[in-house]
Design a protein around this motif. Structure first.
Motif, PDB file in Angstrom:
ATOM      1  N   MET B 152      58.569  61.440  60.109  1.00 37.00           N
ATOM      2  CA  MET B 152      57.875  62.716  59.931  1.00 37.00           C
ATOM      3  C   MET B 152      57.676  63.027  58.452  1.00 37.00           C
ATOM      4  O   MET B 152      56.610  63.472  58.040  1.00 37.00           O
ATOM      5  CB  MET B 152      58.649  63.842  60.614  1.00 37.00           C
ATOM      6  CG  MET B 152      58.528  63.782  62.127  1.00 37.00           C
ATOM      7  SD  MET B 152      59.314  65.185  62.920  1.00 37.00           S
ATOM      8  CE  MET B 152      60.919  64.570  63.248  1.00 37.00           C
ATOM      9  N   LEU B 153      58.701  62.768  57.658  1.00 36.75           N
ATOM     10  CA  LEU B 153      58.574  63.028  56.225  1.00 36.75           C
ATOM     11  C   LEU B 153      57.531  62.101  55.611  1.00 36.75           C
ATOM     12  O   LEU B 153      56.734  62.507  54.765  1.00 36.75           O
ATOM     13  CB  LEU B 153      59.928  62.854  55.526  1.00 36.75           C
ATOM     14  CG  LEU B 153      60.955  63.930  55.886  1.00 36.75           C
ATOM     15  CD1 LEU B 153      62.292  63.652  55.217  1.00 36.75           C
ATOM     16  CD2 LEU B 153      60.436  65.313  55.472  1.00 36.75           C
ATOM     17  N   LEU B 154      57.536  60.841  56.066  1.00 36.08           N
ATOM     18  CA  LEU B 154      56.560  59.877  55.567  1.00 36.08           C
ATOM     19  C   LEU B 154      55.143  60.346  55.883  1.00 36.08           C
ATOM     20  O   LEU B 154      54.254  60.314  55.035  1.00 36.08           O
ATOM     21  CB  LEU B 154      56.829  58.516  56.219  1.00 36.08           C
ATOM     22  CG  LEU B 154      56.128  57.309  55.608  1.00 36.08           C
ATOM     23  CD1 LEU B 154      56.666  57.072  54.201  1.00 36.08           C
ATOM     24  CD2 LEU B 154      56.350  56.078  56.468  1.00 36.08           C
ATOM     25  N   LEU B 155      54.961  60.815  57.109  1.00 43.07           N
ATOM     26  CA  LEU B 155      53.635  61.277  57.519  1.00 43.07           C
ATOM     27  C   LEU B 155      53.207  62.485  56.691  1.00 43.07           C
ATOM     28  O   LEU B 155      52.073  62.578  56.224  1.00 43.07           O
ATOM     29  CB  LEU B 155      53.626  61.653  59.002  1.00 43.07           C
ATOM     30  CG  LEU B 155      52.265  62.169  59.459  1.00 43.07           C
ATOM     31  CD1 LEU B 155      51.287  61.029  59.583  1.00 43.07           C
ATOM     32  CD2 LEU B 155      52.356  62.927  60.751  1.00 43.07           C
ATOM     33  N   ARG B 156      54.149  63.375  56.499  1.00 41.73           N
ATOM     34  CA  ARG B 156      53.864  64.574  55.727  1.00 41.73           C
ATOM     35  C   ARG B 156      53.401  64.187  54.314  1.00 41.73           C
ATOM     36  O   ARG B 156      52.443  64.736  53.789  1.00 41.73           O
ATOM     37  CB  ARG B 156      55.154  65.389  55.626  1.00 41.73           C
ATOM     38  CG  ARG B 156      54.941  66.854  55.562  1.00 41.73           C
ATOM     39  CD  ARG B 156      56.231  67.583  55.838  1.00 41.73           C
ATOM     40  NE  ARG B 156      56.030  68.983  55.508  1.00 41.73           N
ATOM     41  CZ  ARG B 156      56.157  69.474  54.288  1.00 41.73           C
ATOM     42  NH1 ARG B 156      56.522  68.687  53.300  1.00 41.73           N
ATOM     43  NH2 ARG B 156      55.915  70.747  54.052  1.00 41.73           N
ATOM     44  N   TYR B 157      54.108  63.184  53.780  1.00 45.96           N
ATOM     45  CA  TYR B 157      53.768  62.701  52.454  1.00 45.96           C
ATOM     46  C   TYR B 157      52.363  62.079  52.454  1.00 45.96           C
ATOM     47  O   TYR B 157      51.540  62.361  51.579  1.00 45.96           O
ATOM     48  CB  TYR B 157      54.822  61.677  52.015  1.00 45.96           C
ATOM     49  CG  TYR B 157      54.431  60.905  50.792  1.00 45.96           C
ATOM     50  CD1 TYR B 157      54.561  61.470  49.530  1.00 45.96           C
ATOM     51  CD2 TYR B 157      53.930  59.617  50.909  1.00 45.96           C
ATOM     52  CE1 TYR B 157      54.178  60.768  48.418  1.00 45.96           C
ATOM     53  CE2 TYR B 157      53.554  58.906  49.801  1.00 45.96           C
ATOM     54  CZ  TYR B 157      53.674  59.484  48.552  1.00 45.96           C
ATOM     55  OH  TYR B 157      53.287  58.780  47.443  1.00 45.96           O
ATOM     56  N   VAL B 158      52.111  61.240  53.476  1.00 49.82           N
ATOM     57  CA  VAL B 158      50.803  60.581  53.553  1.00 49.82           C
ATOM     58  C   VAL B 158      49.690  61.620  53.631  1.00 49.82           C
ATOM     59  O   VAL B 158      48.684  61.535  52.929  1.00 49.82           O
ATOM     60  CB  VAL B 158      50.742  59.634  54.774  1.00 49.82           C
ATOM     61  CG1 VAL B 158      49.303  59.250  55.103  1.00 49.82           C
ATOM     62  CG2 VAL B 158      51.562  58.386  54.510  1.00 49.82           C
ATOM     63  N   VAL B 159      49.890  62.638  54.468  1.00 45.12           N
ATOM     64  CA  VAL B 159      48.830  63.616  54.666  1.00 45.12           C
ATOM     65  C   VAL B 159      48.612  64.468  53.417  1.00 45.12           C
ATOM     66  O   VAL B 159      47.496  64.816  53.072  1.00 45.12           O
ATOM     67  CB  VAL B 159      49.130  64.508  55.889  1.00 45.12           C
ATOM     68  CG1 VAL B 159      48.203  65.698  55.942  1.00 45.12           C
ATOM     69  CG2 VAL B 159      48.986  63.688  57.157  1.00 45.12           C
ATOM     70  N   GLN B 160      49.701  64.762  52.730  1.00 45.11           N
ATOM     71  CA  GLN B 160      49.527  65.631  51.560  1.00 45.11           C
ATOM     72  C   GLN B 160      49.108  64.886  50.311  1.00 45.11           C
ATOM     73  O   GLN B 160      48.438  65.432  49.458  1.00 45.11           O
ATOM     74  CB  GLN B 160      50.813  66.413  51.307  1.00 45.11           C
ATOM     75  CG  GLN B 160      50.955  67.511  52.336  1.00 45.11           C
ATOM     76  CD  GLN B 160      52.187  68.333  52.144  1.00 45.11           C
ATOM     77  OE1 GLN B 160      53.074  67.953  51.383  1.00 45.11           O
ATOM     78  NE2 GLN B 160      52.266  69.439  52.822  1.00 45.11           N
TER      79      GLN B 160
END
Lengths: 256, 292
Positions: B152-160
Motif C-alpha cells: 500500500m505504501l509503495l502504491l501510494r508512493y507510485v501514485v504521488q
C-alpha cells in the motif's frame, strides 16, 4: 515545406457541416489568426488538427508526415499543443503538478526506475521540477506553485494553461480564445506574452480570437471562417477592408 | 487486555486484506469512473494462480507471489482490453452490466474447468506462533500485515511521485485533456488495471494461506466487502481505500467478538449505509458542490 499543411478538410456531424473544405498552410515561425462569428467552426478546426476529431474528408500533414488519423496523444508528442476556449486545467492538482504531468512525459523515465533506480529517478525528478519552476517563473506563476489550479484567478489560469501546453515542447501552438474574458489591459499584456513566447520558444502559433484588437495587433495573416467556409484570407489590413468579412463579422464589431 | 490485542491483530489482518482489494476498485473508479465488479473474481483468480504455481511448479512463497501477481495483472489488462475498452464511450450503465457479466463469467468458468470444490491451499510458510503481550501472533499474521502495508505504501508512493501516478490523477481530473498532453489514456488504463489486479492477487494468496481453502466463489463476499471499504473511505481516493479497509476490518472483528458472529455482515452493511447518509462521498471524500 510548410510546417502544417491541411488540405480540403471537412467535418460533418450527422448532416451538420461544421467545417467545409478547409485548407491551411502554416510556415515555420508564423503567427496566424483564425476568426469568424460564433459557430463558424473555428474550434472544430482545432479539434481536427489535434486529433480530437478525425476529419470526414481531407488530409492533414505536420512536418511532412500525415497525421489525419493519428491519436491525440501521438499528435501532441509529434509537436502540436493547444489551449482551450473554456480553460481545462487539472483543477484538483497543484499548479506545479499541472506542469509536471505535461513535462514528465517528455523527460522520459519509467515507472520501474522510480522503484528500482532511485538515484537516477531522483535526478530526473529534480530536473522536471526545476524546468517546471522555470516555466512558472516565465509566466509569473512562481510563488503559486502549491495552489490548486482551480483556485487561481481567471487570468492566471489562462497563463497556466499556456505554460502547460508549452511544457509538452510543441513546435506549433494552437491558442483557442486566449483573451476571452479579459479586459483591455489584460489582453494587451497577453499580446505581449504571445509575441514573446513565439520568440523565446521558437514557435509557430495559430490563434482563435474574438477580440479584434488582439488579432489585428499580432497576427501576420488572418483566415476568416463563416458557417464552416473560408470566406477570406490575408493580412490584417486586407481583412479589415474585405467586404464579405465586414458583412459576416466585423460589421457588428464596428458598431459597438 | 490480551484478548483485546488478539482481536486488534485479527482486525488489522482482515482490514489490510480488504484495503489491498479496495485499492483496485478505487483506482479503476478514479481513472474510468467504472465499478469493476469483476475485481473480486480477479482476487479469486490470483488465489488460484498461486495455488497452481505452488502445487505444480513447486515454487516457494516469494516467486509464487510474484508470478501470480504478474498473471493476475495480465488477466486484468486482458479483461479491460476485451470487455471494457470497446464500451468506453457507451453509457455508464452498459459498462457496469458488462462488469457484472465478466464477474459471473470468471466464477462460472473457473467452476466449470476446475470444479466447484474447495481446495486446500499449499503451505507456503511454516507457521510459527509468538507471544505478544499475552496474545498469540503467528508469523503468517505478521506477513499478511507487513506485505499489505508495504504494497500500500509503495502504491501510494507510485501514485504521488511517478509519472504514471501523476497521469492517473490527471485522468481522474480530466480525461480528454490528458491525451492532448501527449499521454495515451490506454496506457494509463492498462497500468491501472495491471497494478490493481496484482494487488488483488496478493490478497488472494494471503487469504489462501490464512484460511487455508480456496474455491471459485471466494471472491464474491470478499469482493463486496472490499467494495464497501472503498466507498466507505471515499471511492477514487487511495487513502480512502486504506482507511475504509481498516475500519471495515475492525468493525467486523469487534462485532463478531461482542455479538453473535452472524451479525457481523449485517453490521458491516449498516455502517456503510449510515456513513453514506452522513457523508455521501465517503469519509475522506470532499463534498461535491453543485454549481447551478
Amino acid at each position: 515545406m510548410s510546417l502544417l499543411h491541411a488540405e480540403h478538410c471537412s467535418m460533418h456531424f450527422k448532416g451538420l457541416k461544421a467545417v467545409q473544405d478547409f485548407t491551411l498552410d502554416l510556415e515555420e515561425g508564423e503567427l496566424v489568426g483564425l476568426i469568424g462569428p460564433n459557430g463558424a467552426g473555428k474550434t472544430t478546426v482545432f479539434n481536427m488538427l489535434t486529433g480530437v476529431y478525425v476529419p470526414t474528408e481531407g488530409k492533414i500533414f505536420f512536418q511532412g508526415q500525415e497525421i489525419t488519423k493519428a491519436k491525440a496523444w501521438q499528435i501532441n508528442q509529434g509537436g502540436i499543443a493547444r489551449t482551450f476556449q473554456n480553460i481545462r486545467l487539472f483543477g484538483d492538482m497543484t499548479v506545479l503538478d499541472n506542469i509536471r504531468v505535461a513535462l514528465s512525459f517528455r523527460i522520459r523515465y519509467k515507472m520501474l526506475d522510480a522503484v528500482l533506480r532511485w538515484s537516477q529517478y531522483q535526478k530526473e525528478e529534480t530536473r522536471v521540477i526545476e524546468e517546471s519552476m522555470e516555466l512558472l517563473r516565465l509566466f509569473h506563476l512562481d510563488g503559486k506553485q502549491h495552489f490548486l489550479a482551480k483556485n487561481l484567478p481567471y487570468g492566471e489560469q489562462r497563463r497556466l494553461e499556456i505554460a502547460r501546453a508549452l511544457a509538452t515542447k510543441p513546435k506549433l501552438l494552437l491558442l483557442d480564445e486566449p483573451a476571452a474574458g479579459m479586459n483591455n489591459k489584460e489582453s494587451e499584456e497577453l499580446m505581449q506574452l504571445i509575441r514573446w513566447i513565439r520568440e523565446h520558444f521558437n514557435l509557430t502559433i495559430l490563434l482563435i480570437e474574438h477580440h479584434m484588437p488582439v488579432v489585428m495587433g499580432i497576427c501576420e495573416r488572418i483566415k476568416v471562417l463563416d458557417f464552416g467556409q473560408t470566406i477570406a484570407e490575408g493580412t490584417p489590413l486586407e481583412i479589415q477592408s474585405n467586404k464579405r468579412v465586414i458583412e459576416a463579422y466585423l460589421g457588428e464589431e464596428v458598431e459597438d | 487486555m490480551s484478548y483485546f490485542i488478539q482481536q486488534l491483530l485479527n482486525a488489522l489482518q482482515l482490514g489490510s486484506i480488504y484495503a489491498l482489494i479496495a485499492l483496485g476498485y478505487t483506482m479503476v473508479y478514479g481513472v474510468l469512473g467504472l465499478i469493476n465488479f469483476a475485481h473480486g473474481d480477479i482476487f479469486m483468480a490470483g488465489a488460484f494462480f498461486g495455488f497452481f504455481i505452488a502445487v505444480m511448479l513447486k515454487l516457494s512463497l516469494i516467486p509464487t507471489l510474484l508470478l501470480a501477481m504478474f498473471l493476475a495483472a495480465v488477466l486484468g489488462i486482458a479483461i479491460e482490453r476485451v470487455a471494457y475498452r470497446p464500451l468506453r464511450k457507451a453509457p455508464r450503465m452498459s459498462l457496469i452490466i458488462t462488469a457484472l457479466g465478466v464477474s459471473l463469467f470468471l466464477e462460472n468458468f473457473t467452476r466449470a474447468t476446475l470444479g466447484g470444490q474447495q481446495r486446500s491451499f499449499p503451505k507456503l510458510l511454516n507457521v510459527q506462533e509468538f507471544a505478544l503481550g499475552g496474545a498469540t501472533v503467528t508469523n503468517l499474521q505478521i506477513l499478511i500485515i507487513v506485505v499489505s502495508l508495504v504494497l500500500m505504501l509503495l502504491l501510494r508512493y507510485v501514485v504521488q511521485k511517478t509519472m504514471i501516478g501523476k497521469a492517473m490523477r490527471a485522468v481522474s481530473d480530466n480525461k480528454e485533456v490528458l491525451a492532448l498532453m501527449g499521454i495515451s489514456l490506454d496506457t494509463v488504463v492498462m497500468a491501472t488495471f495491471g497494478i490493481g489486479s496484482a494487488l488483488a492477487a496478493t490478497a488472494g494468496i494471503l487469504v489462501g494461506m490464512a484460511y487455508p481453502v480456496i474455491d471459485p466463489y471466494m471472491g464474491i463476499a470478499v469482493g463486496w466487502k472490499a467494495f464497501i471499504a472503498a466507498v466507505l473511505g471515499g471511492i477514487g481516493l487511495i487513502d480512502g481505500a486504506l482507511v475504509g479497509g481498516l475500519i471495515l476490518g475492525f468493525v467486523e472483528i469487534f462485532a463478531a467478538a461482542l455479538l453473535p458472529s452472524t451479525y457481523r455482515d449485517g453490521i458491516a452493511f449498516a455502517i456503510l449505509i449510515i456513513v453514506l447518509l452522513l457523508k455521501p462521498t465517503g469519509l475522506l471524500g470532499r463534498p461535491v458542490v453543485k454549481k447551478v
